[in-house]
Design an enzyme around this catalytic site. Sequence first.
Site, PDB file in Angstrom:
ATOM      1  N   ARG A  79      58.591  -0.886 -45.854  1.00  0.00           N
ATOM      2  CA  ARG A  79      58.814  -0.101 -44.649  1.00  0.00           C
ATOM      3  C   ARG A  79      58.211  -0.863 -43.474  1.00  0.00           C
ATOM      4  NH1 ARG A  79      62.218   2.201 -46.813  1.00  0.00           N
ATOM      5  NH2 ARG A  79      62.535   4.424 -47.155  1.00  0.00           N
TER       6      ARG A  79
ATOM      7  N   GLU B   7      62.870   0.943 -36.179  1.00  0.00           N
ATOM      8  CA  GLU B   7      64.298   0.681 -36.412  1.00  0.00           C
ATOM      9  C   GLU B   7      65.159   1.645 -35.613  1.00  0.00           C
ATOM     10  OE1 GLU B   7      65.022   0.742 -40.634  1.00  0.00           O
ATOM     11  OE2 GLU B   7      63.416  -0.675 -40.990  1.00  0.00           O
TER      12      GLU B   7
ATOM     13  N   HIS C  72      67.795  -3.858 -42.729  1.00  0.00           N
ATOM     14  CA  HIS C  72      67.441  -2.852 -43.757  1.00  0.00           C
ATOM     15  C   HIS C  72      68.556  -2.698 -44.803  1.00  0.00           C
ATOM     16  CE1 HIS C  72      64.692   0.891 -44.416  1.00  0.00           C
ATOM     17  NE2 HIS C  72      65.131   0.403 -45.565  1.00  0.00           N
TER      18      HIS C  72
HETATM   19  C1  DGY Z   1      64.824   3.203 -49.716  1.00  0.00           C
HETATM   20  O1  DGY Z   1      65.520   3.630 -50.642  1.00  0.00           O
HETATM   21  O2  DGY Z   1      63.746   3.702 -49.424  1.00  0.00           O
HETATM   22  C2  DGY Z   1      65.313   1.995 -48.984  1.00  0.00           C
HETATM   23  O3  DGY Z   1      64.579   1.642 -47.909  1.00  0.00           O
HETATM   24  C3  DGY Z   1      66.783   2.086 -48.708  1.00  0.00           C
HETATM   25  O4  DGY Z   1      67.293   1.639 -49.892  1.00  0.00           O
END
Ligand code: DGY
Length: 325
Positions: free
Chosen positions: A239, A268, A285
Amino acid sequence: MVKPKVLATHRLFDPARRILEENCDAEYWEKPERPPREEVLRRLKDKEALICLLTEKVNDELLQAAPKLKITANVAVGFDNIDVAACTKRGVIATNTPGVLDETTADFAWTLLMAVARRLGEGDALARSGNWKGWDLDQLVGTDVWGKTLGIVGFGRIGKAMARRASGFRMKVIYTDAVRAAAEAEQELRAEYRDMHALLAESDFISIHTPLLPETRGLFDAAKFERMKRTAFLVNTSRGPVVEEAALVTALESEKIAGAALDVFEKEPAIHPGLNRRNVVLAPHIASASLETRTKMACMAAENVIAAFEGRRPANILNPEVLKG
Ligand code: DGY
């Protein structure tokens, strides 16, 4: 019989739609752009389930607008967009999609690692530019990956999948995590535990695989970059807010580290302009974005919804205490 009403904030994939439509009255946001927040809130008034993406904040405001909601199913493993405590307070089940995206995400973390080490972004741009003058001895020379030390921060399912792939590159694997892995897992993956300080000092490549939690927000700050090798690279597919972007830019500008490859960002879809540099590889992402995996994620969310409607325990429930009430 009246079918329960579901809102999906995305059109989803056909197999997931089939799961839903057999049992529910499903409404989808079909447009390619994201639904405006007011539209989501308006449509939720009569819905018993929400299937949403990680871009939707499931908070008090949303829950208040959805008085009939029984379940909110995130199509993502990370659920920092969901206020789970607020859901629990209102008796709303929250679910995510763990497990199905581990290998795909690890594949992509490796894609980024290789791309930044071997300067693929710059090479691709040069090859397309029409300015390539042919082979040259010192053209776009990068850094070897094989035989180096990979430091994994967060040794959960994805961190372990990352480690598994390192043996083909004959790398030394070290990891850090709040909880040390079982001895069998360390042995099988040939991974050695380090505390964060040691990992920062020893790694040639650091790949982040922690969830976003209060303890991991801003985990990679100026002090951490200071401790990394000047020749080391940072890869982040977890993240964005785990890394302080401004501190990363400063570290890159002052050559405290050699480069970075990022799939996730602090705010983002905004990306810090200072990251637009030659030794940074950027991706929007997409670490879990294979058709197979994204379809599985959508199906998993749909199955969680169906389980809740049938009075079963959803396989990926985040707040099981709701079921006890
Ligand atoms: C998630 O699943 O948390 C990702 O960031 C998107 O696949």
